[in-house]
Write an enzyme that holds these catalytic residues in place. Structure first.
Site, PDB file in Angstrom:
ATOM      1  N   GLU A  39       0.252 -13.147   1.857  1.00  0.00           N
ATOM      2  CA  GLU A  39      -0.447 -13.252   1.181  1.00  0.00           C
ATOM      3  C   GLU A  39      -0.732 -14.083  -0.695  1.00  0.00           C
ATOM      4  O   GLU A  39      -0.596 -15.129  -1.324  1.00  0.00           O
ATOM      5  CB  GLU A  39      -1.266 -11.967   0.052  1.00  0.00           C
ATOM      6  CG  GLU A  39      -2.119 -11.154   1.296  1.00  0.00           C
ATOM      7  CD  GLU A  39      -2.830  -9.708   0.414  1.00  0.00           C
ATOM      8  OE1 GLU A  39      -3.310  -9.076   0.978  1.00  0.00           O
ATOM      9  OE2 GLU A  39      -1.668  -8.995  -0.314  1.00  0.00           O
ATOM     10  N   GLY A  56       0.945  -1.011  -0.378  1.00  0.00           N
ATOM     11  CA  GLY A  56       0.249   0.311   0.272  1.00  0.00           C
ATOM     12  C   GLY A  56       0.960   1.135  -0.100  1.00  0.00           C
ATOM     13  O   GLY A  56       0.342   2.596  -0.445  1.00  0.00           O
ATOM     14  N   GLU A  57       1.945   1.521   0.799  1.00  0.00           N
ATOM     15  CA  GLU A  57       2.181   2.421   0.573  1.00  0.00           C
ATOM     16  C   GLU A  57       3.498   3.078  -0.404  1.00  0.00           C
ATOM     17  O   GLU A  57       4.046   3.950  -0.522  1.00  0.00           O
ATOM     18  CB  GLU A  57       4.150   2.933   2.291  1.00  0.00           C
ATOM     19  CG  GLU A  57       3.347   2.808   3.562  1.00  0.00           C
ATOM     20  CD  GLU A  57       4.232   1.216   4.320  1.00  0.00           C
ATOM     21  OE1 GLU A  57       5.281   2.092   4.201  1.00  0.00           O
ATOM     22  OE2 GLU A  57       3.621   1.690   5.816  1.00  0.00           O
ATOM     23  N   ASP A  58       3.575   1.709  -0.673  1.00  0.00           N
ATOM     24  CA  ASP A  58       4.170   2.271  -2.522  1.00  0.00           C
ATOM     25  C   ASP A  58       3.328   2.800  -3.407  1.00  0.00           C
ATOM     26  O   ASP A  58       4.104   3.747  -4.556  1.00  0.00           O
ATOM     27  CB  ASP A  58       5.458   0.766  -2.723  1.00  0.00           C
ATOM     28  CG  ASP A  58       6.465   0.620  -2.001  1.00  0.00           C
ATOM     29  OD1 ASP A  58       6.501   1.307  -1.159  1.00  0.00           O
ATOM     30  OD2 ASP A  58       7.007  -0.400  -1.884  1.00  0.00           O
TER      31      ASP A  58
END
Length: 432
Positions: free
Chosen positions: A119, A54-56
């Site tokens: 995941e 998410g941060e990327d």
């Protein structure tokens, strides 16, 4: 003989009705609210599971990829949680399990997330056990570096308590990923073009998967090919083709298979069962659903729009669409759509196609360019379909063959009747 046919008609009607009722209670359609109350949440099976750091990439690349998949009506799961705990929830693992394919987006810090690696392990477990398709995307990273992700992975090991088993499973998943062919963003390649390639690959793979689902649909390929030839996919003309035949003959099934087979050629897809839709909702709701599907949900914020509005028509004519109007049972149903259909060449982009299925040939007259009359299954196809339901994997005996031949000739190749009769007679003795 007349009494025999009367008995057969009553028998068929009773069993078809029982079959329909049982089907509705056992597996209600996702689009139709069930009348039964249940404490279990409805399971949504996704076409694509997106795994990403998410941060990327959450607010740029992955969001654009998700939007592009959504525009193609590909049901895609994206985890909207910005704050995650240490343990991945069971519901998320189940979503991976049930998705048709997975797209892990590898970015610089992907391997620093225990969540992402969990995941990934699940994705490759699903691939190994059930053959799930995995399409890796390498976003500003080299596939050869994915095996190690040394710096990011080292930080995870340092800051997290990983068992030896966990660490090995993470490394194995990263190695397996690097050995797959995927999509790598080139240094001078526009991201929009890169995303288009990924979406095209996803659609091709989903289409190939849907083609395998025609197994057990005896005689379907010949009928689908005839409809495709009438639609003339290579032609830039906007063509309208009708599929006509009695109830249970396979009109909807043919339309569904055609739609799944050619969907990747179109920018917008709309498939609706007219009879079911209009029983539950007014025509205005169907119009809104049609416009929001092809032009985007935001168009509905502009108030009530009709097919005659220049704002609507200007946008529609820029989209190459495939429209399937299934089970149109009377001319009144099509009245509101006549403006679009009569002015087809100014309503839709070149190469757009429309399929209309109906039991009433008069509904199709003066609307379609050509009509395909669905034929019943031939003797061999009927024999195969009935035997697959009545005997499953059992080989028919001489007595079975004689009895099956009589039933097949009486049903006259109607697939639904063969399925219902075959299913109802499964496990019964020859005398019964």
């Amino acid at each position: 003989m007349a009494m025999f046919f009367l008995f057969l008609s009553i028998f068929l009607f009773a069993h078809i009705w029982r079959f329909i009722i049982r089907s509705r209670h056992i597996s209600p359609s996702p689009s139709t609210p069930s009348t039964l109350t249940t404490a279990q949440p409805q399971v949504i099976k996704y076409d694509v599971f997106l795994s990403f750091r998410g941060e990327d990439t959450r607010f740029d690349f992955t969001s654009h990829l998700h939007a592009a998949l959504k525009r193609k009506q590909i049901l895609t799961f994206i985890d909207d949680q910005q704050v995650r705990g240490d343990e991945i929830p069971e519901s998320l693992l189940r979503t991976i399990e049930e998705a048709k394919l997975s797209v892990p987006v590898f970015s610089e810090n992907y391997a620093s997330s225990k969540w992402c690696l969990e995941e990934l392990v699940k994705i490759f477990e699903r691939r190994k056990n059930n053959g799930q398709i995995v399409i890796p995307v390498f976003y500003k990273v080299n596939p050869s570096h994915v095996r190690s992700f040394r710096d990011a992975f080292a930080g995870l090991i340092k800051n997290k308590t990983l068992t030896e088993y966990k660490e090995k499973s993470f490394r194995d998943a990263l190695t397996d990923t690097a050995n797959l062919s995927g999509w790598t963003l080139g240094k001078s390649e526009p991201e929009s073009e890169f995303i288009d390639k990924i979406v095209g690959d996803v659609m091709n793979k989903l289409q190939a998967m849907s083609s395998s689902h025609t197994r057990g649909l005896f005689g379907i390929d010949v009928r689908v090919n005839k409809v495709e030839s009438l639609l003339n996919m290579e032609s830039p003309d906007v063509l309208i083709v009708g599929i006509w035949g009695m109830g249970g003959i396979g009109k909807t099934t043919i339309a569904e298979v055609v739609c799944n087979k050619v969907c990747s050629l179109f920018e917008g897809i709309f498939f609706v069962n007219f009879r079911q839709q209009l029983k539950a909702h007014p025509m205005a709701d169907l119009r809104r659903r049609f416009l929001s599907r092809l032009l985007g949900q935001e168009i509905m914020n502009r108030g009530s729009l009709s097919f005659r509005d220049s704002f609507v028509r200007d946008r529609l004519r820029r989209i190459k669409v495939l429209i399937v109007l299934d089970d149109v049972d009377n001319l009144m149903c099509l009245e509101e759509w006549r403006d679009l259909l009569d002015g087809r060449n100014s309503s839709f982009d070149a190469g757009s196609k429309v399929l209309i299925t109906s039991r009433d040939k008069q509904v199709l007259n003066n609307v379609v360019d050509d009509t395909y009359e669905v034929e019943g299954l031939n003797y061999e196809e009927s024999l195969q379909l009935f035997s697959s339901k009545a005997l499953k994997n059992c080989n028919p005996t001489i007595d079975h063959r004689h009895l099956i031949a009589q039933i097949v000739s009486l049903v006259q190749g109607n697939p639904l009747a063969l399925i219902v009769l075959g299913s109802s007679l499964y496990g019964k003795s020859i005398k019964e």
